[in-house]
Design a protein around this motif. Structure first.
Motif, PDB file in Angstrom:
ATOM      1  N   LEU A 140      -8.957  -1.557  -0.814  1.00  0.00           N
ATOM      2  CA  LEU A 140      -9.082  -1.631  -2.269  1.00  0.00           C
ATOM      3  C   LEU A 140      -8.504  -2.934  -2.807  1.00  0.00           C
ATOM      4  CD1 LEU A 140      -7.939   2.033  -3.014  1.00  0.00           C
ATOM      5  CD2 LEU A 140     -10.276   1.160  -3.208  1.00  0.00           C
ATOM      6  N   THR A 146      -9.031  -2.605  -7.244  1.00  0.00           N
ATOM      7  CA  THR A 146      -8.004  -2.074  -8.149  1.00  0.00           C
ATOM      8  C   THR A 146      -8.111  -2.681  -9.540  1.00  0.00           C
ATOM      9  OG1 THR A 146      -6.446  -3.723  -7.292  1.00  0.00           O
ATOM     10  CG2 THR A 146      -6.376  -1.528  -6.297  1.00  0.00           C
ATOM     11  N   VAL A 151      -5.554   2.855  -9.364  1.00  0.00           N
ATOM     12  CA  VAL A 151      -5.099   3.484  -8.125  1.00  0.00           C
ATOM     13  C   VAL A 151      -3.636   3.866  -8.268  1.00  0.00           C
ATOM     14  CG1 VAL A 151      -4.711   3.188  -5.648  1.00  0.00           C
ATOM     15  CG2 VAL A 151      -6.747   2.193  -6.718  1.00  0.00           C
ATOM     16  N   LEU A 174       0.711  -3.161  -6.150  1.00  0.00           N
ATOM     17  CA  LEU A 174       0.288  -2.290  -7.245  1.00  0.00           C
ATOM     18  C   LEU A 174       1.302  -2.362  -8.377  1.00  0.00           C
ATOM     19  CD1 LEU A 174      -0.764   0.942  -5.297  1.00  0.00           C
ATOM     20  CD2 LEU A 174      -2.292  -0.679  -6.425  1.00  0.00           C
ATOM     21  N   ASN A 178       2.413   2.622 -10.948  1.00  0.00           N
ATOM     22  CA  ASN A 178       1.339   3.270 -10.188  1.00  0.00           C
ATOM     23  C   ASN A 178       1.799   3.746  -8.815  1.00  0.00           C
ATOM     24  OD1 ASN A 178      -0.008   1.897 -12.356  1.00  0.00           O
ATOM     25  ND2 ASN A 178      -1.920   2.145 -11.237  1.00  0.00           N
TER      26      ASN A 178
END
Length: 288
Positions: A140, A146, A151, A174, A178
């Motif tokens: 991803l 993303t 996510v 991330l 998240n």
């Protein structure tokens, strides 16, 4: 595919003083050409025939351009003890990639595509189940998915020491909000099971998004994740952890119970028909 893979890295994870027994293994060879997130390999842990059986390891990272796969393992018995002693620069006999992986969101949105195209993806992991999800998260991030698919990672472990050792740089890519970390002893993050914050997310309704959950961990956790997803009408894919003797479906040592097309029960092999199944098709109870 049977391949002789060169050991580039075979070292303990986390701080030097860790007592978790977790190792990072990076191999170079042909397996990366066809590997997909959610698949696994079986590794001969020493040049000799003792132990006889290979060890199954989830593919946690795939670099097709460099021809490398990343595996993580915990030293527990004879096989993994021998594997930890294999020096970098030598070769391992590796069979793979094996099994069925996760449905992957399309890099370019295509309504006619047979790949998954969720509006939101939740990755739920218990313990070393995070290793199987790392390859999906890597996919991803590498493909910038993303940017259009929110996510969220939910990951639970026994304590902070385990999380510190098993964490990789992928999680730091991330947004902080998240990533939800849980510990059973409350030494870090949310105290309790990873299914508890998952239930909170799903019960919030997710603002009408088409949510999908991908999970890996102990079977009792996967059952709870599946039941939560069914309760909130959310699709799920689970990567099952089972003991595998051959990894090819011949020994039938990793059989699980699945729903068949008529609503009855059939038997599937985790190594061949899995390890990734839709949550809806796995039979957890005696009655369905």
């Amino acid at each position: 595919m049977l391949s002789q893979e060169k050991i580039l890295i075979n070292r303990p994870m986390g701080p030097a003083h860790n007592s978790q027994g977790l190792f990072k293994l990076v191999l170079h060879g042909r397996v990366a050409e066809e590997a997909q997130p959610g698949q696994f390999v079986t590794v001969r842990t020493s040049p000799s025939s003792d132990p006889l059986l290979r060890r199954p390891l989830s593919i946690a990272g795939i670099d097709k351009k460099a021809g490398e796969i990343t595996l993580y393992y915990r030293v527990k018995g004879q096989g993994t003890t021998l594997l930890a002693r294999q020096p970098e620069g030598t070769y391992l006999s590796v069979l793979g990639p094996l099994g069925q992986g996760f449905s992957l969101p399309a890099v370019s949105p295509d309504p006619a595509s047979r790949t998954a195209n969720p509006a939101e993806l939740i990755l739920a992991a218990g313990g070393i189940g995070i290793f199987a999800l790392y390859s999906l998260l890597e996919y991803l991030l590498k493909n910038h998915l993303t940017d259009r698919i929110p996510v969220t990672v939910l990951w639970g472990g026994l304590d902070k020491a385990f999380l510190d050792c098993a964490t990789t740089d992928l999680l730091f890519q991330l947004p902080k909000n998240n990533v939800v970390l849980c510990t059973m002893d409350g030494s870090y993050g949310y105290e309790g099971l990873v299914t508890e914050p998952l239930e909170q997310l799903l019960s919030a309704g997710r603002k009408g998004r088409e949510t999908m959950v991908a999970a890996c961990g102990p079977n009792v956790m996967l059952q709870a994740v599946t039941e939560l997803c069914q309760r909130f009408y959310v699709s799920s894919e689970i990567c099952m952890e089972e003991y595998m003797a051959c990894g090819l479906g011949a020994c039938r040592g990793c059989v699980c119970r699945l729903k068949d097309e008529t609503g009855g029960v059939k038997h599937g092999r985790v190594c061949l028909e899995g390890p990734v199944f839709t949550g809806e098709e796995v039979v957890w109870h005696d009655r369905i």
